[in-house]
Write a protein that holds these residues in place. Structure first.
Motif, PDB file in Angstrom:
ATOM      1  N   SER A 177      99.500  49.980  -1.892  1.00 12.67           N
ATOM      2  CA  SER A 177      99.400  49.015  -0.751  1.00 12.67           C
ATOM      3  C   SER A 177     100.649  48.018  -0.726  1.00 12.67           C
ATOM      4  O   SER A 177     100.531  47.138  -0.027  1.00 12.67           O
ATOM      5  CB  SER A 177      98.184  48.195  -1.177  1.00 12.67           C
ATOM      6  OG  SER A 177      98.305  47.490  -2.178  1.00 12.67           O
ATOM      7  N   ALA A 178     101.950  48.720  -1.042  1.00  9.19           N
ATOM      8  CA  ALA A 178     103.080  47.920  -1.044  1.00  9.19           C
ATOM      9  C   ALA A 178     103.356  47.117   0.178  1.00  9.19           C
ATOM     10  O   ALA A 178     103.824  45.998   0.190  1.00  9.19           O
ATOM     11  CB  ALA A 178     104.199  48.513  -1.474  1.00  9.19           C
ATOM     12  N   TYR A 179     102.908  47.732   1.327  1.00  6.46           N
ATOM     13  CA  TYR A 179     103.367  47.236   2.735  1.00  6.46           C
ATOM     14  C   TYR A 179     102.147  46.615   3.514  1.00  6.46           C
ATOM     15  O   TYR A 179     102.254  46.542   4.651  1.00  6.46           O
ATOM     16  CB  TYR A 179     104.297  48.393   3.463  1.00  6.46           C
ATOM     17  CG  TYR A 179     105.069  47.902   4.504  1.00  6.46           C
ATOM     18  CD1 TYR A 179     106.067  46.694   4.343  1.00  6.46           C
ATOM     19  CD2 TYR A 179     104.807  48.145   5.869  1.00  6.46           C
ATOM     20  CE1 TYR A 179     106.758  46.028   5.250  1.00  6.46           C
ATOM     21  CE2 TYR A 179     105.576  47.706   6.797  1.00  6.46           C
ATOM     22  CZ  TYR A 179     106.813  46.501   6.737  1.00  6.46           C
ATOM     23  OH  TYR A 179     107.407  46.179   7.554  1.00  6.46           O
ATOM     24  N   ARG A 214     107.513  66.609  10.904  1.00  4.40           N
ATOM     25  CA  ARG A 214     108.394  65.355  10.647  1.00  4.40           C
ATOM     26  C   ARG A 214     107.811  64.070  10.390  1.00  4.40           C
ATOM     27  O   ARG A 214     106.655  63.804  10.615  1.00  4.40           O
ATOM     28  CB  ARG A 214     109.495  65.631  11.545  1.00  4.40           C
ATOM     29  CG  ARG A 214     108.919  65.038  13.040  1.00  4.40           C
ATOM     30  CD  ARG A 214     110.174  65.004  14.027  1.00  4.40           C
ATOM     31  NE  ARG A 214     109.854  64.102  15.096  1.00  4.40           N
ATOM     32  CZ  ARG A 214     110.773  63.878  16.243  1.00  4.40           C
ATOM     33  NH1 ARG A 214     111.674  64.778  16.365  1.00  4.40           N
ATOM     34  NH2 ARG A 214     110.261  62.978  16.954  1.00  4.40           N
ATOM     35  N   GLY A 215     108.701  63.187  10.113  1.00  2.00           N
ATOM     36  CA  GLY A 215     108.554  61.685  10.137  1.00  2.00           C
ATOM     37  C   GLY A 215     107.129  60.996   9.484  1.00  2.00           C
ATOM     38  O   GLY A 215     106.979  61.967   8.048  1.00  2.00           O
ATOM     39  N   ILE A 216     106.366  60.428   9.894  1.00  2.40           N
ATOM     40  CA  ILE A 216     105.224  59.824   9.140  1.00  2.40           C
ATOM     41  C   ILE A 216     104.279  61.081   8.957  1.00  2.40           C
ATOM     42  O   ILE A 216     103.742  60.958   7.753  1.00  2.40           O
ATOM     43  CB  ILE A 216     104.556  58.880   9.865  1.00  2.40           C
ATOM     44  CG1 ILE A 216     105.512  57.547  10.097  1.00  2.40           C
ATOM     45  CG2 ILE A 216     103.301  58.387   9.290  1.00  2.40           C
ATOM     46  CD1 ILE A 216     105.091  56.507  10.986  1.00  2.40           C
ATOM     47  N   VAL A 385     110.501  52.612   8.937  1.00  3.64           N
ATOM     48  CA  VAL A 385     111.800  53.214   8.965  1.00  3.64           C
ATOM     49  C   VAL A 385     111.686  54.504   9.063  1.00  3.64           C
ATOM     50  O   VAL A 385     111.600  55.244   8.221  1.00  3.64           O
ATOM     51  CB  VAL A 385     112.643  52.724   7.688  1.00  3.64           C
ATOM     52  CG1 VAL A 385     114.008  53.089   7.667  1.00  3.64           C
ATOM     53  CG2 VAL A 385     112.464  51.039   7.479  1.00  3.64           C
ATOM     54  N   THR A 386     112.021  54.949  10.171  1.00  5.13           N
ATOM     55  CA  THR A 386     112.013  56.619  10.402  1.00  5.13           C
ATOM     56  C   THR A 386     113.535  56.949  11.172  1.00  5.13           C
ATOM     57  O   THR A 386     114.170  56.044  11.533  1.00  5.13           O
ATOM     58  CB  THR A 386     111.023  57.036  11.432  1.00  5.13           C
ATOM     59  OG1 THR A 386     111.209  56.306  12.688  1.00  5.13           O
ATOM     60  CG2 THR A 386     109.578  56.750  10.798  1.00  5.13           C
ATOM     61  N   GLY A 410     108.634  48.950   6.732  1.00  2.00           N
ATOM     62  CA  GLY A 410     108.097  49.837   5.808  1.00  2.00           C
ATOM     63  C   GLY A 410     108.443  51.250   5.692  1.00  2.00           C
ATOM     64  O   GLY A 410     109.357  51.768   6.672  1.00  2.00           O
ATOM     65  N   LEU A 411     108.156  52.171   4.937  1.00  2.00           N
ATOM     66  CA  LEU A 411     108.567  53.477   4.981  1.00  2.00           C
ATOM     67  C   LEU A 411     107.363  54.374   5.200  1.00  2.00           C
ATOM     68  O   LEU A 411     106.171  53.978   5.036  1.00  2.00           O
ATOM     69  CB  LEU A 411     109.022  53.766   3.426  1.00  2.00           C
ATOM     70  CG  LEU A 411     109.991  52.921   2.700  1.00  2.00           C
ATOM     71  CD1 LEU A 411     110.502  53.419   1.366  1.00  2.00           C
ATOM     72  CD2 LEU A 411     111.342  53.167   3.406  1.00  2.00           C
ATOM     73  N   PRO A 412     107.732  55.535   5.716  1.00  2.00           N
ATOM     74  CA  PRO A 412     106.658  56.463   6.087  1.00  2.00           C
ATOM     75  C   PRO A 412     105.590  56.723   4.944  1.00  2.00           C
ATOM     76  O   PRO A 412     104.443  56.782   5.157  1.00  2.00           O
ATOM     77  CB  PRO A 412     107.178  57.717   6.361  1.00  2.00           C
ATOM     78  CG  PRO A 412     108.657  57.302   6.894  1.00  2.00           C
ATOM     79  CD  PRO A 412     109.079  56.376   6.128  1.00  2.00           C
ATOM     80  N   VAL A 413     106.081  56.458   3.576  1.00  2.00           N
ATOM     81  CA  VAL A 413     105.305  56.644   2.524  1.00  2.00           C
ATOM     82  C   VAL A 413     104.076  55.549   2.479  1.00  2.00           C
ATOM     83  O   VAL A 413     103.106  55.939   2.083  1.00  2.00           O
ATOM     84  CB  VAL A 413     105.898  56.887   1.259  1.00  2.00           C
ATOM     85  CG1 VAL A 413     106.713  55.667   0.722  1.00  2.00           C
ATOM     86  CG2 VAL A 413     105.223  57.521   0.145  1.00  2.00           C
TER      87      VAL A 413
END
Ligand code: NAD
Length: 445
Positions: A177-179, A214-216, A385-386, A410-413
């Motif tokens: 749940s980092a983001y 791709r991407g998320i 961020v993508t 945030g990151l896709p992950v």
């Protein structure tokens, strides 16, 4: 993709410069790695009033191997949990301050504050509803005050939902749940199967992810596969090569399908029935933008965004619900909405309408899913961020990325981890919810 400013601000010389200039110093967030302990340190558990969750929380922390300290003075806590159920009037909130203030002062970096409360809608009197709702403002404000990658979230637990608490609490404490910050999650009573495999909660499950080339979407496919699922990766034929690469990487199956095609629902149902005998997890991730101010918006831009982002989700989900035996009991449907669907965005009336529509759809479907022992939820990413955001002009990108409590994109992950949590058996009590993955974005807050 790296966050050059965050890396600079955390470097030796960067720390000095940002400090002197009073610039933000975004933290390196604690993110989940398989096998890592739930928390990097002990938890502090407290209650304000006659909390009814103390035993459940104590057992859960013990199960997770988390040490519980009696006071923050003893050792700096990695997490502060407050059982704030049982409040009856605003006067009871004084105990909340009394517990949280010294505890939060000693919180470790990337720490977690989690408040558990009664839902205001179930309060017996206005004073009780006021006290419960007050926690909403308190937690959202605290989330804005925390630094060093720490987050604060609130979970509302109606009577009878105690058994559904473990999965959500684990998620909010973990690096998954980092983001996710400054959020309020409502639980429902639900039967949660015992004995979830913590490292591979999706073992034996079949998961469909649209827009997975791709991407998320690709990140979602990777995380669901890491958690044990067999992933059916769906994308348009034009993205066939990238789609095959993702499917191979995750040991899954590629299905070339334009989700807006008239025969898309029957082809998807046929594929899932024929190849896998059914499906457990459906992630509606495919989405497009066709931006223009409304005054310049042509019918084609409007129609294509609506078709991909909203109508296809309605049609595919309905077809899965109608196809006898395909959507397995305890199925999970997760739709990717957007912060834009909550806050609105200039030049995106079509996109925002489609993404807000998803929220309406998910809420309306929740009771139908409950009847089947299944759930349907939405995830609303903020600035992620993508490649798409990397190509924005520097100024626009930097403003977009920093306008949140964690001061970074945030990151896709991060989106993928939230979806994987909602897909897991332990999330049975999360239904009809919208979880924002936005670092507590200041937009649409
Ligand atoms: N990137 C962000 O910051 C952000 C923020 C909020 C929400 N979102 C949402 O997250 C989702 C993924 O976004 P992304 O940034 O990875 O986008 P992306 O453009 O990188 O990927 C979208 C994928 O969907 C596929 N797709 C498009 N139309 C399709 C169709 N008709 N049938 C099947 N597949 C189709 C594309 O081919 C592509 O592979 C989208 O729903 C987007 O609206 C993204």
């Amino acid at each position: 993709m790296t966050d050059w400013y965050r890396d600079f601000a955390n470097s030796g010389v960067g720390t000095t410069i940002t400090k002197q200039l009073g610039l933000p110093r975004p933290a390196v967030l604690r993110r989940y790695e398989p096998g890592q302990p739930l928390l990097p340190g002990p938890a502090l558990l407290g209650s304000a009033g006659k909390g009814r969750l103390h035993d459940v929380l104590t057992e859960l922390l013990r199960d997770a191997g988390v040490a519980v300290v009696a006071s923050a003075e003893e050792e700096r806590p990695a997490a502060v949990l407050l059982d704030a159920t049982g409040l009856t009037s605003p006067a009871d909130l004084a105990a909340v301050r009394e517990f949280l203030a010294p505890a939060v002062k000693r919180l470790m970096p990337s720490g977690r504050v989690l408040v558990l409360a009664d839902p205001p809608a179930e309060a017996a009197a206005p004073a009780q509803a006021a006290a419960c709702q007050a926690l909403d403002g308190l937690v959202r404000s605290l989330a804005k005050e925390l630094r060093d990658g720490s987050t604060a979230n609130l979970v509302q637990v109606p009577a009878g939902a105690e058994r559904a608490l473990a999965g959500p609490v684990r998620f909010f404490l973990s690096g998954r749940s980092a983001y996710v910050d400054g959020q309020v999650l409502g639980l429902s009573p639900a039967d949660v199967p015992a004995g979830e495999d913590r490292d591979r909660p999706l073992a034996g499950k079949v998961a469909v992810v649209t827009g997975a080339a791709r991407g998320i979407g690709a990140a979602i496919a990777r995380v669901l596969a890491r958690d044990g699922a067999h992933v059916v990766a769906v994308d348009v034929p034009a993205a066939g090569q990238a789609l095959a690469a993702v499917a191979n990487e995750v040991g899954g199956t590629a299905l070339q399908l334009d989700i807006t095609a008239a025969d898309a629902p029957s082809r998807l149902v046929g594929h899932l029935r024929g190849r896998h005998g059914g499906v457990d997890v459906v992630v509606h991730n495919a989405g497009i933008t066709r931006d223009k101010l409304l005054v310049n918006m042509d019918a084609a831009r409007w129609a294509s965004v609506m078709a991909v982002n909203l109508q296809a989700q309605l049609d595919l989900t309905q077809a899965l619900l109608d196809a006898e035996g395909v959507l397995r009991p305890a199925a999970r449907v997760i739709s990717v909405s957007s912060q834009t669907g909550i806050a609105g965005n200039r030049g995106q009336t079509n996109y925002a309408a489609s993404k807000a529509g998803i929220i309406g759809m998910v809420r309306a479907w929740a009771p139908t899913f409950t009847e089947r022992g299944a759930t349907v939820n939405a995830v609303a990413p903020g600035f992620i961020v993508t490649e798409m955001t990397a190509s924005m002009p520097l100024g626009t990108r930097e403003v977009g990325a920093r306008l949140n409590s964690l001061q970074q994109g945030g990151l896709p992950v991060d989106v993928a981890e939230t979806i994987a949590w909602l897909a897991a058996p332990g999330s049975a009590g999360v239904n009809g919810q919208v979880v924002r993955v936005c670092g507590q974005s200041l937009m649409g807050a």
